[in-house]
Design a protein around this motif. Structure first.
Motif, PDB file in Angstrom:
ATOM      1  N   LEU A 221       0.846  -1.183   0.000  1.00 32.48           N
ATOM      2  CA  LEU A 221       0.000   0.000   0.000  1.00 32.48           C
ATOM      3  C   LEU A 221       0.878   1.228   0.000  1.00 32.48           C
ATOM      4  O   LEU A 221       1.924   1.249   0.648  1.00 32.48           O
ATOM      5  CB  LEU A 221      -0.877   0.040   1.250  1.00 32.48           C
ATOM      6  CG  LEU A 221      -1.919  -1.042   1.395  1.00 32.48           C
ATOM      7  CD1 LEU A 221      -2.586  -0.932   2.746  1.00 32.48           C
ATOM      8  CD2 LEU A 221      -2.950  -0.955   0.296  1.00 32.48           C
ATOM      9  N   GLU A 222       0.454   2.239  -0.706  1.00 29.57           N
ATOM     10  CA  GLU A 222       1.172   3.511  -0.671  1.00 29.57           C
ATOM     11  C   GLU A 222       0.346   4.495   0.131  1.00 29.57           C
ATOM     12  O   GLU A 222      -0.834   4.700  -0.137  1.00 29.57           O
ATOM     13  CB  GLU A 222       1.396   4.051  -2.078  1.00 29.57           C
ATOM     14  CG  GLU A 222       2.203   5.328  -2.059  1.00 29.57           C
ATOM     15  CD  GLU A 222       2.556   5.811  -3.447  1.00 29.57           C
ATOM     16  OE1 GLU A 222       2.739   7.017  -3.595  1.00 29.57           O
ATOM     17  OE2 GLU A 222       2.632   4.986  -4.365  1.00 29.57           O
ATOM     18  N   PHE A 223       0.961   5.062   1.157  1.00 34.73           N
ATOM     19  CA  PHE A 223       0.300   6.037   2.000  1.00 34.73           C
ATOM     20  C   PHE A 223       0.776   7.424   1.600  1.00 34.73           C
ATOM     21  O   PHE A 223       1.971   7.694   1.601  1.00 34.73           O
ATOM     22  CB  PHE A 223       0.649   5.807   3.473  1.00 34.73           C
ATOM     23  CG  PHE A 223       0.126   4.510   4.028  1.00 34.73           C
ATOM     24  CD1 PHE A 223      -1.171   4.433   4.505  1.00 34.73           C
ATOM     25  CD2 PHE A 223       0.918   3.382   4.066  1.00 34.73           C
ATOM     26  CE1 PHE A 223      -1.663   3.249   5.020  1.00 34.73           C
ATOM     27  CE2 PHE A 223       0.445   2.192   4.582  1.00 34.73           C
ATOM     28  CZ  PHE A 223      -0.852   2.123   5.056  1.00 34.73           C
ATOM     29  N   GLY A 224      -0.172   8.302   1.273  1.00 37.02           N
ATOM     30  CA  GLY A 224       0.180   9.681   0.945  1.00 37.02           C
ATOM     31  C   GLY A 224       0.502  10.454   2.208  1.00 37.02           C
ATOM     32  O   GLY A 224       0.133  10.052   3.315  1.00 37.02           O
ATOM     33  N   PRO A 225       1.214  11.569   2.045  1.00 34.79           N
ATOM     34  CA  PRO A 225       1.553  12.397   3.204  1.00 34.79           C
ATOM     35  C   PRO A 225       0.309  12.912   3.909  1.00 34.79           C
ATOM     36  O   PRO A 225      -0.703  13.213   3.286  1.00 34.79           O
ATOM     37  CB  PRO A 225       2.351  13.557   2.602  1.00 34.79           C
ATOM     38  CG  PRO A 225       2.831  13.055   1.283  1.00 34.79           C
ATOM     39  CD  PRO A 225       1.792  12.090   0.808  1.00 34.79           C
ATOM     40  N   LEU A 226       0.409  12.998   5.227  1.00 36.19           N
ATOM     41  CA  LEU A 226      -0.672  13.526   6.046  1.00 36.19           C
ATOM     42  C   LEU A 226      -0.576  15.041   6.125  1.00 36.19           C
ATOM     43  O   LEU A 226       0.521  15.610   6.047  1.00 36.19           O
ATOM     44  CB  LEU A 226      -0.561  12.959   7.472  1.00 36.19           C
ATOM     45  CG  LEU A 226      -0.657  11.442   7.626  1.00 36.19           C
ATOM     46  CD1 LEU A 226      -0.196  11.032   9.016  1.00 36.19           C
ATOM     47  CD2 LEU A 226      -2.066  10.973   7.342  1.00 36.19           C
ATOM     48  N   SER A 227      -1.708  15.685   6.321  1.00 36.29           N
ATOM     49  CA  SER A 227      -1.696  17.134   6.568  1.00 36.29           C
ATOM     50  C   SER A 227      -1.141  17.360   7.969  1.00 36.29           C
ATOM     51  O   SER A 227      -1.052  16.423   8.784  1.00 36.29           O
ATOM     52  CB  SER A 227      -3.111  17.703   6.470  1.00 36.29           C
ATOM     53  OG  SER A 227      -3.887  17.273   7.579  1.00 36.29           O
ATOM     54  N   ALA A 228      -0.779  18.588   8.279  1.00 34.20           N
ATOM     55  CA  ALA A 228      -0.238  18.906   9.610  1.00 34.20           C
ATOM     56  C   ALA A 228      -1.247  18.543  10.698  1.00 34.20           C
ATOM     57  O   ALA A 228      -0.875  17.980  11.734  1.00 34.20           O
ATOM     58  CB  ALA A 228       0.142  20.380   9.684  1.00 34.20           C
ATOM     59  N   ASP A 229      -2.527  18.825  10.475  1.00 36.24           N
ATOM     60  CA  ASP A 229      -3.549  18.489  11.468  1.00 36.24           C
ATOM     61  C   ASP A 229      -3.700  16.973  11.616  1.00 36.24           C
ATOM     62  O   ASP A 229      -3.877  16.467  12.729  1.00 36.24           O
ATOM     63  CB  ASP A 229      -4.897  19.119  11.108  1.00 36.24           C
ATOM     64  CG  ASP A 229      -4.903  20.626  11.325  1.00 36.24           C
ATOM     65  OD1 ASP A 229      -4.130  21.108  12.184  1.00 36.24           O
ATOM     66  OD2 ASP A 229      -5.677  21.307  10.642  1.00 36.24           O
TER      67      ASP A 229
END
Length: 98
Positions: free
Chosen positions: A2-10
């Motif tokens: 699975l590829e996980f995209g970057p999370l937002s700061a929140d």
């Protein structure tokens, strides 16, 4: 895989609170507003952080039977981000970095 995209700061902040067990804890309640802001900003700087990074650290701590402090979490998360920075798109270390 699975590829996980970057999370937002929140999202990073929310995952940090959840994974460290700080949500609703006395430790979090005891932090001053400036300390909370410092932690939030520290996470905000980790722009490539993903849910998978949190999962990796959680899995490693379970395998090693180690309880991580919030500072330990920061160190491990920063290391995950550094590893990404030092690898090519295949995830292998770049020449001279291994």
């Amino acid at each position: 895989k699975l590829e996980f995209g970057p999370l937002s700061a929140d999202q990073r902040w929310e995952m940090f609170l959840n994974e460290t067990g700080l949500r609703g804890s006395d430790t979090l309640a005891a932090l001053s507003e400036s300390e909370r802001l410092e932690w939030w900003e520290r996470l905000a700087l980790m722009s490539k952080l993903t849910a998978g990074d949190f999962a990796t650290i959680q899995r490693q701590s379970r395998i090693l039977d180690v309880q991580l402090s919030p500072e330990d979490w920061f160190v491990q998360l920063e290391q995950e981000v550094r590893l990404k920075r030092n690898s090519d798109t295949t995830g292998r270390p770049m020449a001279g970095m291994d």
